[in-house]
Design an enzyme around this catalytic site. Structure first.
Site, PDB file in Angstrom:
ATOM      1  N   LYS A   1       0.825  -1.208   0.000  1.00 45.87           N
ATOM      2  CA  LYS A   1       0.000   0.000   0.000  1.00 45.87           C
ATOM      3  C   LYS A   1       0.866   1.268   0.000  1.00 45.87           C
ATOM      4  O   LYS A   1       2.084   1.187   0.109  1.00 45.87           O
ATOM      5  CB  LYS A   1      -0.955  -0.019   1.201  1.00 45.87           C
ATOM      6  CG  LYS A   1      -1.995  -1.135   1.099  1.00 45.87           C
ATOM      7  CD  LYS A   1      -2.911  -0.953  -0.088  1.00 45.87           C
ATOM      8  CE  LYS A   1      -4.080  -1.922  -0.120  1.00 45.87           C
ATOM      9  NZ  LYS A   1      -3.741  -3.281  -0.600  1.00 45.87           N
TER      10      LYS A   1
HETATM   11  C1  LIG Z   1     -10.088  -2.713  -2.040  1.00 44.53           C
HETATM   12  C2  LIG Z   1      -9.470  -3.453  -0.907  1.00 44.53           C
HETATM   13  N1  LIG Z   1     -10.157  -3.555   0.241  1.00 44.53           N
HETATM   14  C3  LIG Z   1      -9.642  -4.202   1.298  1.00 44.53           C
HETATM   15  C4  LIG Z   1      -8.398  -4.797   1.258  1.00 44.53           C
HETATM   16  C5  LIG Z   1      -7.890  -5.539   2.450  1.00 44.53           C
HETATM   17  O1  LIG Z   1      -6.723  -5.012   2.992  1.00 44.53           O
HETATM   18  P1  LIG Z   1      -5.695  -5.943   3.777  1.00 44.53           P
HETATM   19  O2  LIG Z   1      -4.905  -6.708   2.775  1.00 44.53           O
HETATM   20  O3  LIG Z   1      -4.843  -4.974   4.546  1.00 44.53           O
HETATM   21  O4  LIG Z   1      -6.481  -6.822   4.660  1.00 44.53           O
HETATM   22  C6  LIG Z   1      -7.654  -4.717   0.098  1.00 44.53           C
HETATM   23  C7  LIG Z   1      -6.334  -5.334   0.046  1.00 44.53           C
HETATM   24  O5  LIG Z   1      -5.564  -5.249  -0.827  1.00 44.53           O
HETATM   25  C8  LIG Z   1      -8.195  -4.031  -1.025  1.00 44.53           C
HETATM   26  O6  LIG Z   1      -7.517  -3.952  -2.169  1.00 44.53           O
END
Ligand SMILES: Cc1ncc(COP(=O)(O)O)c(C=O)c1O
Length: 402
Positions: A196
């Protein structure tokens, strides 16, 4: 001599790798991690609190609660908004699995709305037509770092007394009408995952202006008990815990937060470097007829988390997946963000979604391709991606017949 050979090898280049992502962690992050280890306090503590404060200040929200992932942020947000069995949550089919998974994990039903054909963000104008008596929350996703049409989302939510939880996993630093994403909805959920815009390795953050909701998110992110270990064993003396309601174990550790504190200080510098790569890609691809760019639209600041393009496969002899494989063989990391969620096994079987339900999402689903984009990327690497992709497309482009 060795140097000369290396640069010759690079110039010949098919095996000069450009990974999909490379993190940028510096000496400050290393020192902070070491200091955390030496401090003897590894779990949620002063560093996590410092990161929360810094993120709240950065996005301009009154409260921030750090959690262990973006998925945890979304899950605990829906729990705090009391989403449960019988409820419906409106969201987009072009998103990561966890956006919809957490709805199902809360016992509720995801109701998808098709995306705008240009930005691929949820088509806010269509949301109202999908509202039912059971609708509780609208869950827009600021895809790739571009904000949704929040004016419409909030207007519809207000008219129908719905709650809004934003999936801002891609959107730390995103601005909509001159204001940072962080408190447009009731709760905003960020991801601090390894790839990210800034990272804690794994991590997430929920931000809000609502004190009560923030307290609930905090409670539910740490078992639903009233005093977390930071309070229990901190300087303020021992405090007994009480279970208010069963919650999750979603707290962020100080080891993770140590990275985030320093990453956040660099977010604007990172963004400028991302933007420079995006501008190079855009300039190179806008004249390529087989590529459709995904534009930034309106008064927004795009966080440029990802650089996706749409391959016009109708003009190619190869599928998107074959182009992706060819890129991989040329040493270029690429990805797909995302395939339409409603057509994955679980969602189609469980909720009866079928091809044709969301045409714009399905069109994109077959054509999306994300190219490498990260602050550490050099101009040379961007040019290499451009050259390789153009070469591949030249080879697989359909011959025009007159
Ligand atoms: C649009 C979106 N929402 C939620 C998430 C979830 O994040 P995490 O990987 O930190 O759990 C991601 C992860 O890449 C995502 O791309």
């Amino acid at each position: 001599m060795r140097k000369a050979r290396a640069s010759q090898h690079r110039a010949n280049g098919p095996k000069e790798l450009v990974p999909f992502h490379r993190p940028w962690l510096g000496a400050a992050e290393q020192r902070e991690i070491l200091a955390t280890l030496k401090s003897g306090w590894l779990t949620t503590g002063a560093r996590t609190r410092a990161l929360e404060q810094a993120v709240a200040e950065y996005v301009g929200s009154k409260h921030a609660v750090a959690v262990s992932s973006g998925t945890a942020a979304l899950h605990v947000a829906l729990a705090a908004l009391e989403v449960g069995p019988g409820d419906e949550v409106i969201t987009t089919p072009i998103t990561f699995a966890s956006t919809a998974n957490v709805i199902v994990l809360q016992g509720a039903k995801p109701v998808f709305v098709d995306v705008e054909p240009d930005t691929l963000n949820v088509d806010a104008e269509q949301i109202e037509s999908r509202i039912s008596r059971r609708t509780k929350v609208i869950l827009p996703v600021h895809l790739y770092g571009q904000p949704c049409d929040m004016e419409t989302v909030l207007r519809v939510a207000q008219r129908h007394r719905l709650l809004v939880a934003e999936d801002a996993a891609h959107a730390l630093g995103t601005e909509y009408h001159g204001r940072r994403v962080g408190n447009f909805g009731d709760l905003t959920c960020f991801s601090l995952y390894a790839t990210k815009n800034i990272t804690t390795g794994e991590g997430g953050m929920v931000t809000t202006d609502h004190e009560e909701l923030a307290a609930k998110v905090r409670l539910l992110s740490i078992h639903g008990i009233t005093a977390d270990s930071w309070q229990r064993h901190g300087d303020g003396g021992f405090v007994h815990w009480d279970v208010v309601r069963p919650g999750y174990k979603y707290n962020l550790s100080d080891i993770h937060a140590a990275l985030g504190i320093h990453q956040l200080k660099k977010i604007e510098a990172f963004w400028r470097r991302r933007k420079r790569c995006v501008e190079m890609y855009n300039a190179a691809f806008q004249e390529v007829p087989e590529i459709r760019l995904i534009p930034a639209k309106g008064d927004v600041k795009h966080a440029h988390h990802l650089y996706p393009i749409l391959l016009k496969t109708e003009d190619l002899t190869s599928s998107r997946d074959a182009v992706l494989q060819a890129l991989k063989e040329a040493g270029i990391g690429a990805g797909v963000h995302f395939r339409a969620l409603h057509l994955t096994s679980f969602y189609s079987k469980t909720f009866g979604f079928k091809p044709g339900d969301f045409p714009h999402a399905e069109y994109a689903s077959e054509r999306l391709l994300s190219l490498p984009l990260y602050p550490k990327m050099t101009g040379r690497e961007v040019r290499r991606v451009i050259t390789q992709l153009k070469d591949i497309l030249r080879r697989v482009k359909k011959k025009k017949t007159f």
